[in-house]
Design a protein around this motif. Structure first.
Motif, PDB file in Angstrom:
ATOM      1  N   PHE A  53       0.857  -1.186   0.000  1.00 45.72           N
ATOM      2  CA  PHE A  53       0.000   0.000   0.000  1.00 45.72           C
ATOM      3  C   PHE A  53       0.890   1.231   0.000  1.00 45.72           C
ATOM      4  N   THR A  54       0.287   2.380  -0.204  1.00 45.40           N
ATOM      5  CA  THR A  54       1.031   3.600  -0.524  1.00 45.40           C
ATOM      6  C   THR A  54       2.078   3.964   0.509  1.00 45.40           C
ATOM      7  N   TYR A  55       1.699   4.008   1.774  1.00 42.46           N
ATOM      8  CA  TYR A  55       2.619   4.496   2.808  1.00 42.46           C
ATOM      9  C   TYR A  55       3.855   3.606   2.909  1.00 42.46           C
ATOM     10  N   ALA A  56       3.634   2.310   3.025  1.00 44.12           N
ATOM     11  CA  ALA A  56       4.758   1.387   3.163  1.00 44.12           C
ATOM     12  C   ALA A  56       5.663   1.415   1.934  1.00 44.12           C
ATOM     13  N   SER A  57       5.060   1.426   0.766  1.00 38.87           N
ATOM     14  CA  SER A  57       5.855   1.375  -0.458  1.00 38.87           C
ATOM     15  C   SER A  57       6.684   2.642  -0.643  1.00 38.87           C
ATOM     16  N   HIS A  58       6.098   3.794  -0.370  1.00 38.90           N
ATOM     17  CA  HIS A  58       6.846   5.040  -0.548  1.00 38.90           C
ATOM     18  C   HIS A  58       7.936   5.208   0.509  1.00 38.90           C
ATOM     19  N   GLN A  59       7.691   4.760   1.728  1.00 41.31           N
ATOM     20  CA  GLN A  59       8.769   4.804   2.714  1.00 41.31           C
ATOM     21  C   GLN A  59       9.971   4.000   2.217  1.00 41.31           C
ATOM     22  N   ALA A  60       9.709   2.843   1.624  1.00 43.36           N
ATOM     23  CA  ALA A  60      10.797   2.021   1.097  1.00 43.36           C
ATOM     24  C   ALA A  60      11.465   2.687  -0.105  1.00 43.36           C
ATOM     25  N   MET A  61      10.662   3.201  -1.029  1.00 50.14           N
ATOM     26  CA  MET A  61      11.233   3.804  -2.237  1.00 50.14           C
ATOM     27  C   MET A  61      12.046   5.042  -1.907  1.00 50.14           C
ATOM     28  N   PHE A  62      11.577   5.857  -0.966  1.00 49.48           N
ATOM     29  CA  PHE A  62      12.344   7.037  -0.581  1.00 49.48           C
ATOM     30  C   PHE A  62      13.614   6.662   0.177  1.00 49.48           C
ATOM     31  N   ALA A  63      13.706   5.422   0.641  1.00 55.91           N
ATOM     32  CA  ALA A  63      14.950   4.927   1.235  1.00 55.91           C
ATOM     33  C   ALA A  63      15.863   4.284   0.190  1.00 55.91           C
ATOM     34  N   ASP A 242      -9.816 -13.528  -7.337  1.00 50.48           N
ATOM     35  CA  ASP A 242      -9.844 -14.586  -6.324  1.00 50.48           C
ATOM     36  C   ASP A 242     -10.611 -14.160  -5.075  1.00 50.48           C
ATOM     37  N   GLY A 243     -11.581 -13.288  -5.272  1.00 53.99           N
ATOM     38  CA  GLY A 243     -12.402 -12.826  -4.165  1.00 53.99           C
ATOM     39  C   GLY A 243     -11.861 -11.620  -3.426  1.00 53.99           C
ATOM     40  N   PHE A 244     -10.675 -11.141  -3.805  1.00 53.12           N
ATOM     41  CA  PHE A 244     -10.065 -10.000  -3.119  1.00 53.12           C
ATOM     42  C   PHE A 244     -10.436  -8.684  -3.795  1.00 53.12           C
ATOM     43  N   THR A 245     -10.575  -7.655  -2.981  1.00 54.71           N
ATOM     44  CA  THR A 245     -10.817  -6.302  -3.478  1.00 54.71           C
ATOM     45  C   THR A 245      -9.893  -5.341  -2.730  1.00 54.71           C
ATOM     46  N   GLY A 246      -9.286  -4.419  -3.466  1.00 51.36           N
ATOM     47  CA  GLY A 246      -8.420  -3.417  -2.857  1.00 51.36           C
ATOM     48  C   GLY A 246      -6.979  -3.863  -2.779  1.00 51.36           C
ATOM     49  N   HIS A 247      -6.217  -3.258  -1.851  1.00 56.05           N
ATOM     50  CA  HIS A 247      -4.807  -3.589  -1.676  1.00 56.05           C
ATOM     51  C   HIS A 247      -4.496  -3.639  -0.180  1.00 56.05           C
ATOM     52  N   ARG A 248      -3.231  -3.558   0.170  1.00 53.04           N
ATOM     53  CA  ARG A 248      -2.758  -3.890   1.522  1.00 53.04           C
ATOM     54  C   ARG A 248      -3.064  -5.346   1.834  1.00 53.04           C
ATOM     55  N   LEU A 249      -2.785  -6.169   0.815  1.00 56.63           N
ATOM     56  CA  LEU A 249      -2.974  -7.616   0.920  1.00 56.63           C
ATOM     57  C   LEU A 249      -1.971  -8.288  -0.010  1.00 56.63           C
ATOM     58  N   GLY A 250      -1.829  -9.627   0.134  1.00 60.44           N
ATOM     59  CA  GLY A 250      -0.717 -10.323  -0.507  1.00 60.44           C
ATOM     60  C   GLY A 250      -1.023 -10.985  -1.835  1.00 60.44           C
ATOM     61  N   HIS A 251      -1.908 -10.422  -2.635  1.00 60.65           N
ATOM     62  CA  HIS A 251      -2.243 -11.032  -3.918  1.00 60.65           C
ATOM     63  C   HIS A 251      -1.242 -10.597  -4.993  1.00 60.65           C
ATOM     64  N   GLU A 252      -1.085 -11.460  -6.001  1.00 61.79           N
ATOM     65  CA  GLU A 252      -0.155 -11.191  -7.107  1.00 61.79           C
ATOM     66  C   GLU A 252      -0.437  -9.857  -7.787  1.00 61.79           C
ATOM     67  N   VAL A 253      -1.705  -9.493  -7.961  1.00 61.17           N
ATOM     68  CA  VAL A 253      -2.012  -8.255  -8.670  1.00 61.17           C
ATOM     69  C   VAL A 253      -1.645  -7.030  -7.847  1.00 61.17           C
ATOM     70  N   VAL A 254      -1.444  -7.203  -6.552  1.00 62.38           N
ATOM     71  CA  VAL A 254      -1.014  -6.095  -5.690  1.00 62.38           C
ATOM     72  C   VAL A 254       0.504  -5.957  -5.706  1.00 62.38           C
ATOM     73  N   TRP A 255       1.210  -7.086  -5.676  1.00 63.42           N
ATOM     74  CA  TRP A 255       2.674  -7.048  -5.567  1.00 63.42           C
ATOM     75  C   TRP A 255       3.377  -6.825  -6.902  1.00 63.42           C
ATOM     76  N   THR A 256       2.703  -7.062  -8.024  1.00 64.11           N
ATOM     77  CA  THR A 256       3.339  -6.944  -9.339  1.00 64.11           C
ATOM     78  C   THR A 256       3.015  -5.586  -9.947  1.00 64.11           C
TER      79      THR A 256
END
Length: 270
Positions: A53-63, A242-256
């Motif tokens: 999700f946005t916060y976690a990913s940007h903290q990593a990218m800005f590092a 696969d029944g998932f909606t949104g992000h902040r979860l571990g599905h392939e469409v979120v991580w790729t």
């Protein structure tokens, strides 16, 4: 990157929530004529996001931890803080002594500017101050946010103003968090309705909307000198996969996620 930093201006654009599969399909079918002009080989690189999700990913990218190529590594990084034992810091990596890339570039003489988009950049409350607070200058207003059908146009207009006001000799690191892909995005597809909600089709329409206006941003950033550009997603999102909606979860469409970096020379500007 040790030759790039200090010589060129830098533009970092996160297409917040953009899925790799949809981005790749649009590029392959000719529906991203402006972005595809700059994507190496006309295609997006497939990568894995550093956060879901946005916060976690940007903290990593800005590092310095940009999305990682989706194949076995190790993969040397463009930017890295100096710390012992890093297996992805190479000779061509720009290494900085500060905790994050933004302050590292400021130490290298760059004016660091953020044009925010989604709520983690809205400066409304302590949490919304964290990411924009890394920059010397930051901008956000409701017209840049997820509820605005003209968010990216408004963001580009602000970026153009920032660039025009800089002294010609001042190097710039501009970061733009594009909110148009994030839900709600139904209003980018003609005929879609609030009641029907968002879908892969409205997500794709939002990317086409961004593509129609990104030429202005690239032209403004490369108008003073050559610009090194990074364009990527911070994470994807699920639309019932696969029944998932949104992000902040571990599905392939979120991580790729899609990723590209390239140079834009003043003579090549749109």
């Amino acid at each position: 990157m040790n030759e790039v930093v200090g010589r060129d201006d830098l533009l970092f654009v996160t297409l917040d929530t953009l899925r790799y599969d949809i981005a790749a399909d649009l590029a392959a079918s000719g529906r991203l004529p402006h972005l595809a002009r700059y994507l190496p080989g006309g295609v997006w690189e497939k990568r894995h996001a550093p956060g879901s999700f946005t916060y976690a990913s940007h903290q990593a990218m800005f590092a310095g931890f940009l999305p990682t190529p989706a194949e076995p590594g190790p993969h040397p990084r463009l930017f890295a803080a100096r710390f012992a034992g890093s297996e992805t810091t190479a000779g061509r990596t720009f290494v900085y002594e500060t905790p994050d890339l933004v302050s590292g570039l400021a130490d290298a003489g760059y004016r660091t500017v953020c044009v925010g988009g989604v709520g983690f950049f809205n400066k409304q409350g302590a949490l919304g101050d964290v990411l924009p607070g890394l920059f010397q200058e930051s901008h956000w207003e409701p017209e840049f946010g997820v509820a605005s059908p003209t968010s990216f146009e408004a963001q580009v207009t602000r970026a153009e103003k920032v660039i025009a006001e800089l002294p010609p000799e001042q190097r710039l690191f501009l970061f733009v968090n594009v909110s148009a892909l994030h839900q709600p995005n139904w209003f980018h597809l003609p005929g879609a309705t609030r009641e029907a909600g968002d879908s892969p089709a409205t997500h794709a329409a939002a990317l086409e909307y961004v593509d129609r206006h990104i030429g202005r941003l690239l032209a403004a950033m490369s108008g003073r000198r050559r610009c090194f550009v990074i364009v990527c997603s911070d994470h994807g999102t699920a639309y019932g996969d696969d029944g998932f909606t949104g992000h902040r979860l571990g599905h392939e469409v979120v991580w790729t996620v899609p990723y590209a970096h390239f140079f834009v020379d003043p003579t090549e500007a749109p």
